[in-house]
Scaffold this active site. Structure first.
Site, mmCIF file in Angstrom:
data_model
loop_
_atom_site.group_PDB
_atom_site.id
_atom_site.type_symbol
_atom_site.label_atom_id
_atom_site.label_comp_id
_atom_site.label_asym_id
_atom_site.label_seq_id
_atom_site.Cartn_x
_atom_site.Cartn_y
_atom_site.Cartn_z
ATOM 1 N N LYS A 1 0.835 -1.199 0.000
ATOM 2 C CA LYS A 1 0.000 0.000 0.000
ATOM 3 C C LYS A 1 0.877 1.260 0.000
ATOM 4 O O LYS A 1 2.099 1.168 0.223
ATOM 5 C CB LYS A 1 -0.916 -0.039 1.227
ATOM 6 C CG LYS A 1 -1.872 -1.247 1.260
ATOM 7 C CD LYS A 1 -2.736 -1.183 2.520
ATOM 8 C CE LYS A 1 -3.525 -2.451 2.754
ATOM 9 N NZ LYS A 1 -4.343 -2.374 3.988
ATOM 10 N N HIS B 1 -1.466 -5.604 1.472
ATOM 11 C CA HIS B 1 -2.719 -6.341 1.250
ATOM 12 C C HIS B 1 -2.391 -7.720 0.699
ATOM 13 O O HIS B 1 -1.463 -7.864 -0.101
ATOM 14 C CB HIS B 1 -3.591 -5.597 0.225
ATOM 15 C CG HIS B 1 -4.729 -6.437 -0.259
ATOM 16 N ND1 HIS B 1 -5.918 -6.539 0.440
ATOM 17 C CD2 HIS B 1 -4.848 -7.275 -1.319
ATOM 18 C CE1 HIS B 1 -6.716 -7.391 -0.187
ATOM 19 N NE2 HIS B 1 -6.089 -7.845 -1.262
ATOM 20 N N ASN C 1 -1.288 -0.392 7.649
ATOM 21 C CA ASN C 1 -0.713 -1.732 7.849
ATOM 22 C C ASN C 1 0.041 -2.262 6.631
ATOM 23 O O ASN C 1 0.286 -3.442 6.501
ATOM 24 C CB ASN C 1 -1.772 -2.712 8.368
ATOM 25 C CG ASN C 1 -2.888 -2.949 7.378
ATOM 26 O OD1 ASN C 1 -2.845 -2.436 6.251
ATOM 27 N ND2 ASN C 1 -3.884 -3.733 7.755
ATOM 28 N N GLU D 1 -9.270 -10.557 -7.508
ATOM 29 C CA GLU D 1 -8.339 -9.430 -7.353
ATOM 30 C C GLU D 1 -7.267 -9.445 -8.447
ATOM 31 O O GLU D 1 -6.898 -8.388 -8.966
ATOM 32 C CB GLU D 1 -7.713 -9.458 -5.955
ATOM 33 C CG GLU D 1 -8.733 -9.108 -4.868
ATOM 34 C CD GLU D 1 -8.261 -9.272 -3.445
ATOM 35 O OE1 GLU D 1 -9.042 -8.938 -2.532
ATOM 36 O OE2 GLU D 1 -7.119 -9.742 -3.214
ATOM 37 N N TYR E 1 -12.007 -2.909 -2.636
ATOM 38 C CA TYR E 1 -12.483 -3.147 -1.272
ATOM 39 C C TYR E 1 -14.005 -3.262 -1.197
ATOM 40 O O TYR E 1 -14.579 -3.020 -0.131
ATOM 41 C CB TYR E 1 -11.996 -2.026 -0.353
ATOM 42 C CG TYR E 1 -10.553 -2.196 0.120
ATOM 43 C CD1 TYR E 1 -10.128 -3.380 0.748
ATOM 44 C CD2 TYR E 1 -9.617 -1.175 -0.021
ATOM 45 C CE1 TYR E 1 -8.830 -3.544 1.197
ATOM 46 C CE2 TYR E 1 -8.302 -1.341 0.436
ATOM 47 C CZ TYR E 1 -7.921 -2.519 1.048
ATOM 48 O OH TYR E 1 -6.629 -2.683 1.507
HETATM 49 P P1 IDP Z 1 -6.918 -7.562 5.673
HETATM 50 O O1 IDP Z 1 -6.178 -6.465 4.945
HETATM 51 O O2 IDP Z 1 -6.072 -8.155 6.762
HETATM 52 O O3 IDP Z 1 -7.493 -8.606 4.739
HETATM 53 P P2 IDP Z 1 -9.634 -6.536 5.965
HETATM 54 O O4 IDP Z 1 -10.563 -6.858 7.073
HETATM 55 O O5 IDP Z 1 -9.916 -7.125 4.621
HETATM 56 O O6 IDP Z 1 -8.146 -6.880 6.451
HETATM 57 O O7 IDP Z 1 -9.598 -4.961 5.854
HETATM 58 C C1 IDP Z 1 -8.977 -4.323 4.755
HETATM 59 C C2 IDP Z 1 -8.170 -3.157 5.267
HETATM 60 O O8 IDP Z 1 -9.034 -2.218 5.880
HETATM 61 C C3 IDP Z 1 -7.145 -3.505 6.341
HETATM 62 O O9 IDP Z 1 -5.927 -4.014 5.828
HETATM 63 C C4 IDP Z 1 -6.952 -2.183 7.030
HETATM 64 O O10 IDP Z 1 -6.056 -1.353 6.285
HETATM 65 C C5 IDP Z 1 -8.347 -1.579 6.953
HETATM 66 N N1 IDP Z 1 -9.095 -1.847 8.187
HETATM 67 C C6 IDP Z 1 -9.562 -3.022 8.635
HETATM 68 N N2 IDP Z 1 -10.203 -2.906 9.806
HETATM 69 C C7 IDP Z 1 -10.142 -1.584 10.112
HETATM 70 C C8 IDP Z 1 -10.621 -0.813 11.210
HETATM 71 O O11 IDP Z 1 -11.234 -1.315 12.155
HETATM 72 N N3 IDP Z 1 -10.372 0.515 11.155
HETATM 73 C C9 IDP Z 1 -9.704 1.113 10.147
HETATM 74 N N4 IDP Z 1 -9.227 0.425 9.092
HETATM 75 C C10 IDP Z 1 -9.431 -0.908 9.078
HETATM 76 MG MG MG Z 2 -8.999 -8.447 3.343
#
Ligand code: IDP
Ligand code: MG
Length: 162
Positions: free
Chosen positions: A20, A126, A123, A137, A60
């Protein structure tokens, strides 16, 4: 025991991995790519792109009802993203292990997010969460001609294929 070439080919799968904008801006491309490379996975597609907000919303789409959806899509489209496809046996599931838990504070040390990130909104990486998402994807981010099929000389040493 040596693995049969056909059995190995049947086990190969592909996953979509993206660094990212925060990971790119922090200079973590080589660190992250090297973790997949050293594990033994094969890079079959890679490009640096700035996705539009509409594109981020498509990527997303599963999260469209979450309160953080808008901010997340703004962020993904805020700068260059390194989009990649990695191939290997079990790469979808194990790629997620290499990445670590969504919230870096819950990611184990040794994982990419555990070692290199602190908060969930930044984080850095992805990874597809299953075979169906991987397929969708990869198709969203890449045209079929951008996926390069080749045999790596290292494969027989990685998999023990005869
Ligand atoms: P993942 O990236 O581990 O698959 P997902 O649940 O698919 O996690 O969420 C996609 C992205 O959305 C996450 O990588 C993170 O950047 C963001 N995200 C997930 N949960 C939260 C939250 O509670 N607050 C803010 N951003 C979040
Ligand atoms: Mg995800």
């Amino acid at each position: 025991m040596l693995q049969d070439q056909e059995a190995h080919a049947a086990e190969l799968e592909r996953t979509f991995i993206a660094i990212k904008p925060d990971g790119v801006q922090r200079g973590l491309i080589s660190e992250i790519v090297s973790r997949f490379e050293r594990k033994g996975y094969k890079l079959v597609a890679i490009k640096l792109i700035v996705p539009s907000k509409e594109f981020a919303q498509k990527h997303y789409h599963d999260l469209k009802d979450r309160p953080f959806f808008n901010g997340l899509c703004d962020f993904l489209s805020s700068g260059p993203v390194l989009a990649m496809v990695w191939e290997g046996e079990g790469v979808i599931k194990y790629g997620r292990k290499l990445i670590g838990a969504t919230d870096p504070q819950k990611s184990e040390p040794g994982t990419i997010r555990g070692d290199l990130a602190i908060v969930v909104v930044r984080n850095i990486i992805h990874g597809s969460d299953g075979p169906e998402t991987a397929k969708d994807e990869i198709a969203l981010w890449f045209e079929p001609k951008e996926l390069v099929s080749y045999t790596s000389n290292a494969e027989k040493w990685i998999y023990g294929v005869n």
